[in-house]
Design a protein around this motif. Structure first.
Motif, PDB file in Angstrom:
ATOM      1  N   VAL A  14      61.907  54.808   5.844  1.00 29.15           N
ATOM      2  CA  VAL A  14      62.610  55.042   4.563  1.00 29.15           C
ATOM      3  C   VAL A  14      64.002  54.563   4.675  1.00 29.15           C
ATOM      4  CG1 VAL A  14      63.267  56.591   2.934  1.00 29.15           C
ATOM      5  CG2 VAL A  14      61.004  56.919   4.047  1.00 29.15           C
ATOM      6  N   ALA A  62      60.493  53.317   0.574  1.00 26.75           N
ATOM      7  CA  ALA A  62      59.421  52.938   1.568  1.00 26.75           C
ATOM      8  C   ALA A  62      59.408  51.962   2.269  1.00 26.75           C
ATOM      9  CB  ALA A  62      58.035  53.866   0.973  1.00 26.75           C
ATOM     10  N   LEU A  84      60.412  55.463  -3.984  1.00 26.93           N
ATOM     11  CA  LEU A  84      60.245  56.952  -3.828  1.00 26.93           C
ATOM     12  C   LEU A  84      60.986  57.904  -4.785  1.00 26.93           C
ATOM     13  CD1 LEU A  84      60.216  57.026   0.372  1.00 26.93           C
ATOM     14  CD2 LEU A  84      58.086  57.529  -1.183  1.00 26.93           C
ATOM     15  N   GLN A 141      61.004  63.860  -4.463  1.00 21.82           N
ATOM     16  CA  GLN A 141      59.689  63.037  -4.315  1.00 21.82           C
ATOM     17  C   GLN A 141      59.326  63.075  -2.882  1.00 21.82           C
ATOM     18  OE1 GLN A 141      57.785  62.465  -6.585  1.00 21.82           O
ATOM     19  NE2 GLN A 141      56.269  60.703  -5.725  1.00 21.82           N
ATOM     20  N   ILE A 142      60.245  62.671  -1.895  1.00 27.10           N
ATOM     21  CA  ILE A 142      59.951  62.667  -0.569  1.00 27.10           C
ATOM     22  C   ILE A 142      59.536  64.167  -0.201  1.00 27.10           C
ATOM     23  CG2 ILE A 142      61.202  62.610   1.886  1.00 27.10           C
ATOM     24  CD1 ILE A 142      62.844  60.307   0.556  1.00 27.10           C
ATOM     25  N   LEU A 178      56.466  63.627   3.414  1.00 25.59           N
ATOM     26  CA  LEU A 178      56.355  62.367   4.140  1.00 25.59           C
ATOM     27  C   LEU A 178      56.741  62.506   5.678  1.00 25.59           C
ATOM     28  CD1 LEU A 178      57.772  59.819   1.516  1.00 25.59           C
ATOM     29  CD2 LEU A 178      55.317  60.267   2.294  1.00 25.59           C
ATOM     30  N   LYS A 200      54.789  52.060  -6.371  1.00 29.62           N
ATOM     31  CA  LYS A 200      55.046  53.277  -5.760  1.00 29.62           C
ATOM     32  C   LYS A 200      54.104  54.145  -5.015  1.00 29.62           C
ATOM     33  CE  LYS A 200      53.254  54.913 -10.122  1.00 29.62           C
ATOM     34  NZ  LYS A 200      53.326  55.916 -11.453  1.00 29.62           N
ATOM     35  N   VAL A 201      54.658  54.841  -4.081  1.00 25.52           N
ATOM     36  CA  VAL A 201      54.013  55.660  -3.191  1.00 25.52           C
ATOM     37  C   VAL A 201      53.256  57.087  -4.117  1.00 25.52           C
ATOM     38  CG1 VAL A 201      53.821  57.394  -1.293  1.00 25.52           C
ATOM     39  CG2 VAL A 201      55.125  55.176  -0.995  1.00 25.52           C
TER      40      VAL A 201
END
Length: 673
Positions: free
Chosen positions: A326, A340, A357, A362-363, A368, A385-386
């Motif tokens: 990241v 990411a 991210l 969000q992480i 993650l 997006k993840v």
């Protein structure tokens, strides 16, 4: 008259150059030369308005305010397409066409643009109306807004019928969508979800000047006329439309296919499923039509859809890949965005190496770890997006948890996070290199200081050469500084210096916006300038005083105080002031002494006979009133025009808000001392 002939010649010439640039992608003159010709035409039209065409190239920039959109009946029904998602369903469609015609017809395949359907009426070669799909039998007249879309010709030439209609799609290109969201993010405003919805909302805006700024594009794919017999097929219609000046799908770039072989249809669908990510706009499938018009007529229609066409819709693609690392990007306002870094993987036709991210939350939510296998999706987003982690693949592996950084990756300053905010930020704005460049690029931008002759690449070049670090440094640049730079000739240097000098005429509210203060976008800057009048009053305002300004909340007030409490920022403002930039409201901009609406929060709704709504709002503000967007308990007056919704009136009555008619408003306005 010689000048009138020149006006007509310029009108025709600029339509042609616009077609070459936006439709053929083969410009013959520079943007600068185009703008010079456009300004000459504007000058002549101002002098001889009676000779100006209603579809003049000068109308492209917008500026008209639409009080309401008129509902118009379609001359020909505007039907929807039946959708299919599988090869079996598409094969069934082909079988129905063959059975209905008693033969194997020729098909035409084209991209299904993810935008807004539009019907364009032309009369005697001029665009007469642009109408939305609506319910298929009637739609709204949005002609003023559509005239700003440069791919749509306002005037055409060739062997066209006296009256005809063109059907097509208006969409927002991905790069335009990204620029719009970046500008909103930097201004502290919410970003838009996807290009399609943004395009739809843009086309329904009341101010066509804003529509023009959104850089919408268009392809057309349908031709309708009572004199249609001279065109036999859909593809022939494309060729005719292209010759008349319309932007249509082309064979040479594989955006259209004509075939009588079903396998080639499937190959075309599969090709664009893999390669749609390479397009500068979004598509959500492929449209398959019977090509010959006589065959279309024989197959006919259901009540809602043509039997001779179908849309094959793509599914949103999601794929799993390894999270390698990241990294963190620094925006011009100091906002830190985590990104990411992925093991490269093919997604919707492009190789994806990075994915958004968003922020620290969000992480943490995704939990993650470096080496996780994550699911990545585009699904309407420009940046992949993840969406989630494949927890099963983590089992038995000792992976390092990813924790959000505490220091700026560019300058090592400690990161801060204001309570209630999602993002961390670096406030070392004067010495953090991404912020230095970003703020300078923002400062010269069109909505800020509008410095002509200088762009983002120029700013990067100036910084690298050690010529500038702060916006005020721009006003110290001399001919000898720029002429020695690579790719800078005498003319370009003169244009840049002239643009810098001209920027000193920019009004105060845009100067405040240009400073690049966090959360201070165009609207907030306007509110601040209207309330405080000059920069010294703004600088000395307390948090409490700032929060008393309409639409200025605690977050913006704190950002302003942090900015003005930094002595280096005050030094920069004073330096800009010494070069002649405007840091106070001009007399002509000040509100009238007759502040009859002082202290009133007012809402304007409906349509009016004496003014359009923007004019009415400006008048209220000039007389001391504050405009609010909706009826709440804090609103004092609702100015009610015609066609105002009954729910708004009921809400106002329920809250005890005073309701004025247009006549009552005018009577109060005329109460002068």
């Amino acid at each position: 008259m010689e000048e009138v002939e020149r006006l007509k010649e310029l009108t025709k010439s600029l339509h042609w150059h616009n077609y070459l640039y936006y439709v053929k992608n083969k410009p013959e003159i520079s943007d600068y030369d185009f703008d010079i010709l456009l300004k000459e035409l504007e000058s002549l039209e101002a002098k001889y308005p009676q000779y100006a065409s209603k579809n003049s190239p000068t109308k492209r920039v917008g500026g008209d305010i639409t009080r309401k959109f008129e509902v118009v009946n379609h001359n020909y029904p505007m039907l929807s397409l039946a959708n299919t998602y599988s090869k079996d369903e598409l094969e069934a469609f082909i079988e129905r066409c063959e059975k209905g015609l008693g033969k194997s017809p020729e098909y035409i395949c084209e991209l299904k643009y993810d935008g807004v359907a539009i019907s364009l009426r032309y009369k005697n070669g001029e665009l007469e109306k642009a109408i939305t799909r609506g319910d298929g039998t009637k739609g709204e007249d949005i002609t003023n807004n559509v005239k700003t879309v440069r791919a749509i010709p306002l005037s055409i030439s060739g062997d066209y019928p006296d009256e005809f209609e063109v059907r097509g799609e208006i969409f927002m290109p991905l790069d335009a969508f990204q620029r719009l969201n970046e500008s909103r993010l930097e201004a502290g405003e919410d970003t838009f979800a996807n290009p399609r919805n943004t395009c739809a909302g843009t086309l329904k805006m009341q101010d066509s000047k804003i529509v023009a700024e959104r850089e919408l594009d268009s392809y057309v794919y349908g031709f309708l006329s009572d004199k249609q017999g001279f065109i036999a097929t859909q593809f022939e219609a494309y060729e005719k439309l292209n010759n008349w000046g319309f932007k249509v799908p082309q064979k040479h770039d594989n955006k259209v296919l004509v075939t009588d072989k079903p396998q080639e249809i499937f190959d075309f669908i599969n090709y664009w499923d893999k390669n749609r990510g390479q397009l500068p706009f979004e598509i959500d499938g492929i449209v398959i039509k019977v090509n010959r018009f006589s065959d279309q007529e024989e197959l006919g229609y259901t009540s809602k859809t043509p039997k001779w066409a179908v849309a094959f819709k793509y599914k949103a693609e999601e794929i799993s890949t390894e999270l390698l690392d990241v990294i963190y990007q620094v925006g011009r306002t100091g906002a830190i965005t985590p990104v990411a870094i992925l093991d490269p993987v093919s997604l919707s036709g492009t190789t994806v190496k990075r994915a958004s991210l968003h922020n620290a939350d969000q992480i943490e939510k995704l939990d993650l770890h470096k080496g996780d296998y994550v699911f990545v999706e585009k699904g309407g987003e420009i940046i992949p997006k993840v969406t989630k982690v494949d927890i099963e693949k983590r089992k038995g592996r000792n992976l390092e948890k990813i924790n959000f950084i505490s220091q700026c990756p560019a300058c090592n300053a400690e990161l801060k996070r204001v309570e209630g905010e999602a993002q961390h930020f670096c406030d070392n704005s004067l010495n953090c290199s991404p912020q230095v460049a970003g703020k300078l690029i923002h400062f010269i931008s069109r909505k800020a200081m509008d410095v002509e002759g200088i762009g983002a690449e120029s700013i990067e070049q100036f910084i690298h050469a050690g010529l500038i670090k702060l916006p005020s440094d721009l006003y110290t640049l001399e001919f000898s500084d720029l002429i020695k730079l690579e790719r800078w000739g005498e003319k370009s240097v003169e244009n840049a210096l002239e643009g810098i000098e001209k920027s000193k005429e920019i009004p105060f509210q845009r100067v405040v916006f240009a400073l690049g203060i966090r959360f201070v976008g165009e609207t907030v800057a306007k509110r601040l300038v209207k309330h405080f009048g000059d920069i010294d009053n703004l600088i000395s305002a307390s948090r409490e005083t700032l929060e008393a300004v309409p639409d200025i909340g605690p977050r913006i007030a704190e950002s302003l105080r942090n900015y003005f409490d930094n002595p280096l920022h005050i030094e920069e403002i004073n330096r800009l002031r010494s070069f002649g930039l405007k840091f106070q409201v001009e007399e002509s901009e000040k509100k009238l002494e007759n502040a009859v609406f002082e202290g009133l929060n007012m809402v304007v709704s409906g349509t009016f006979t004496s003014f359009d709504r923007n004019e009415l709002k400006a008048l209220i503000e000039r007389h001391g009133g504050v405009i609010k967007s909706g009826v709440t308990s804090k609103v004092n007056v609702l100015v009610a025009g015609e066609n105002m919704g009954p729910s708004k009136r009921q809400k106002a009555e329920g809250l005890g808000v005073e309701i004025w008619t247009e006549q009552q408003f005018l009577e109060r306005l005329d109460r002068r001392d």
